[in-house]
Enzyme design. Structure first.
Site, PDB file in Angstrom:
ATOM      1  N   THR A 177      -6.322   9.900   8.810  1.00 26.30           N
ATOM      2  CA  THR A 177      -5.922   8.436   8.555  1.00 26.30           C
ATOM      3  C   THR A 177      -5.994   7.395   9.290  1.00 26.30           C
ATOM      4  O   THR A 177      -5.447   6.322   9.190  1.00 26.30           O
ATOM      5  CB  THR A 177      -4.526   8.805   7.360  1.00 26.30           C
ATOM      6  OG1 THR A 177      -3.670   8.771   8.405  1.00 26.30           O
ATOM      7  CG2 THR A 177      -4.561   9.328   6.283  1.00 26.30           C
ATOM      8  N   LYS A 236       0.921  -1.112   0.105  1.00 29.29           N
ATOM      9  CA  LYS A 236       0.162   0.117  -0.071  1.00 29.29           C
ATOM     10  C   LYS A 236       1.068   1.247  -0.042  1.00 29.29           C
ATOM     11  O   LYS A 236       1.898   1.425   0.740  1.00 29.29           O
ATOM     12  CB  LYS A 236      -0.935  -0.098   1.306  1.00 29.29           C
ATOM     13  CG  LYS A 236      -1.939  -1.148   1.169  1.00 29.29           C
ATOM     14  CD  LYS A 236      -2.634  -1.313   2.568  1.00 29.29           C
ATOM     15  CE  LYS A 236      -1.623  -1.482   3.770  1.00 29.29           C
ATOM     16  NZ  LYS A 236      -2.314  -2.036   5.088  1.00 29.29           N
ATOM     17  N   GLY A 291      -6.850   4.181  10.848  1.00 28.16           N
ATOM     18  CA  GLY A 291      -7.703   3.101  10.324  1.00 28.16           C
ATOM     19  C   GLY A 291      -7.693   2.857   8.706  1.00 28.16           C
ATOM     20  O   GLY A 291      -8.399   1.739   8.465  1.00 28.16           O
ATOM     21  N   THR A 292      -6.836   3.588   8.217  1.00 30.99           N
ATOM     22  CA  THR A 292      -7.173   3.115   6.733  1.00 30.99           C
ATOM     23  C   THR A 292      -6.582   1.878   6.390  1.00 30.99           C
ATOM     24  O   THR A 292      -7.260   0.940   5.484  1.00 30.99           O
ATOM     25  CB  THR A 292      -5.930   4.392   5.969  1.00 30.99           C
ATOM     26  OG1 THR A 292      -4.934   4.135   6.630  1.00 30.99           O
ATOM     27  CG2 THR A 292      -6.590   5.547   5.834  1.00 30.99           C
ATOM     28  N   GLY A 293      -5.565   1.343   6.981  1.00 34.34           N
ATOM     29  CA  GLY A 293      -5.278  -0.089   6.481  1.00 34.34           C
ATOM     30  C   GLY A 293      -6.253  -0.911   6.992  1.00 34.34           C
ATOM     31  O   GLY A 293      -6.329  -2.003   6.186  1.00 34.34           O
ATOM     32  N   CYS A 294      -6.704  -0.865   8.438  1.00 32.97           N
ATOM     33  CA  CYS A 294      -7.858  -1.906   8.555  1.00 32.97           C
ATOM     34  C   CYS A 294      -8.959  -1.821   7.627  1.00 32.97           C
ATOM     35  O   CYS A 294      -9.551  -2.738   7.373  1.00 32.97           O
ATOM     36  CB  CYS A 294      -8.115  -1.421  10.192  1.00 32.97           C
ATOM     37  SG  CYS A 294      -6.793  -1.495  11.320  1.00 32.97           S
TER      38      CYS A 294
END
Ligand SMILES: Nc1ncnc2c1ncn2[C@@H]1O[C@H](COP(=O)(O)OP(=O)(O)O)[C@@H](O)[C@H]1O
Ligand SMILES: Cc1ncc(COP(=O)(O)O)c(N)n1
Length: 263
Positions: free
Chosen positions: A204, A173, A206-209
């Site tokens: 941002t 990512k 929590g973007t990965g979750c």
């Protein structure tokens, strides 16, 4: 109705972890379930405490879920210890879990380490071989591959090194890049770029979750992996573009932005 299980840590402030995952799954119109690996005391400014569950209790949660409502996809997020990683790997094999998305969460956006040192090896050895896709961010992909990622070619080189540990896809990512938000998928020798609009929003958390649980939701609904990633990225960009601004630090996304018209 299709069902999605998230195995991850709880974020009491609701922006990342289990809470972000369940909001994402619900926003996709699917039924969400959760097995909690740890409680965290955190908010938009940082992580202030972690209390891990026991291996026995995590196993019990997974038994309850798989023996009753079988998940169509599984997302794995924060799992901080070796013991818990082993429990998850054994249960996923026992129940022949499918559509497995592994987000190798190592460090939070606010800079706290969420993985113990000895757990990194277990993650690579036990969970990567079971994954349909793993979703490291650039710093995590650098740790996993042992190379620096700066140019476009570096994404490919890092993914090829990580691919030695998994037959699934590797999605690196690009949210930590400065100019764009393009993500790179390496899948069975093929390369796919997903170009993203960079949103000028510092919130941002929590973007990965969110991205990984949106991918799991799309896989559960029957989409191919590249199509699941494309749709997940579109959802994430919208949730970021909504411009929610909560808390004193890096705030959460608005998962319900598509439902605003209902209010
Ligand atoms: N400012 C941003 N604008 C648009 N997309 C972003 C932005 N920041 C992160 N993303 C996207 O969010 C997703 C998660 O990426 P990233 O933030 O790198 O993961 P992590 O939360 O694991 O560090 C990726 O699809 C990435 O491209
Ligand atoms: C329980 C939990 N899981 C994952 C993250 C990482 O999320 P982010 O990198 O977006 O802060 C987090 N902060 N807390």
């Amino acid at each position: 109705m299709k069902t999605v299980l998230t195995i991850a840590g709880s974020d009491c402030s609701g922006g990342a972890g289990i809470q972000a995952d369940l909001k994402t799954i619900a926003a996709h119109g699917l039924y969400g379930m959760s097995a909690i690996t740890a409680l965290t005391a955190q908010n938009t400014t940082g992580v202030y405490g972690i209390s891990e569950t026991t291996g026995e209790f995590l196993a019990s949660q997974l038994d309850c879920i798989f023996q009753d409502i079988y998940p169509d996809a599984v997302k794995i997020g924060m799992v901080s210890s070796r013991e818990l990683i082993h429990v998850i790997a054994e249960k996923l094999k026992e129940y022949k879990a499918k559509n497995i998305v592994v987000d190798p969460v190592m460090v939070s956006t606010s800079g706290s380490r969420l993985l113990k040192d000895d757990a990194e090896e277990a993650l690579e050895e036990c969970l990567f071989p079971l994954a349909d896709v793993i979703t490291p961010n650039v710093p995590e992909a650098e740790v996993l591959s042992g190379i620096k990622i700066r140019e476009r070619e570096d994404f490919c080189q890092a993914a090829k090194i990580i691919a030695q540990k998994t037959a699934g896809g590797i999605l690196i990512k690009g949210g930590h890049q400065i100019e764009d938000a393009n993500d790179y998928l390496y899948l069975k020798g093929e390369e796919h770029w997903f170009s993203g609009r960079r949103v000028n929003n510092p919130n941002t958390h929590g973007t990965g979750c969110t991205l990984s649980s949106a991918i799991a939701s799309n896989l559960a609904a029957g989409n191919s992996l590249p199509e699941s990633i494309r749709k997940a990225k579109e959802y994430l960009t919208g949730a970021l573009e909504d411009g929610l601004n909560l808390g004193a630090g890096s705030g959460p996304l608005n998962h319900m932005y598509r439902l605003k018209d209902l209010l």
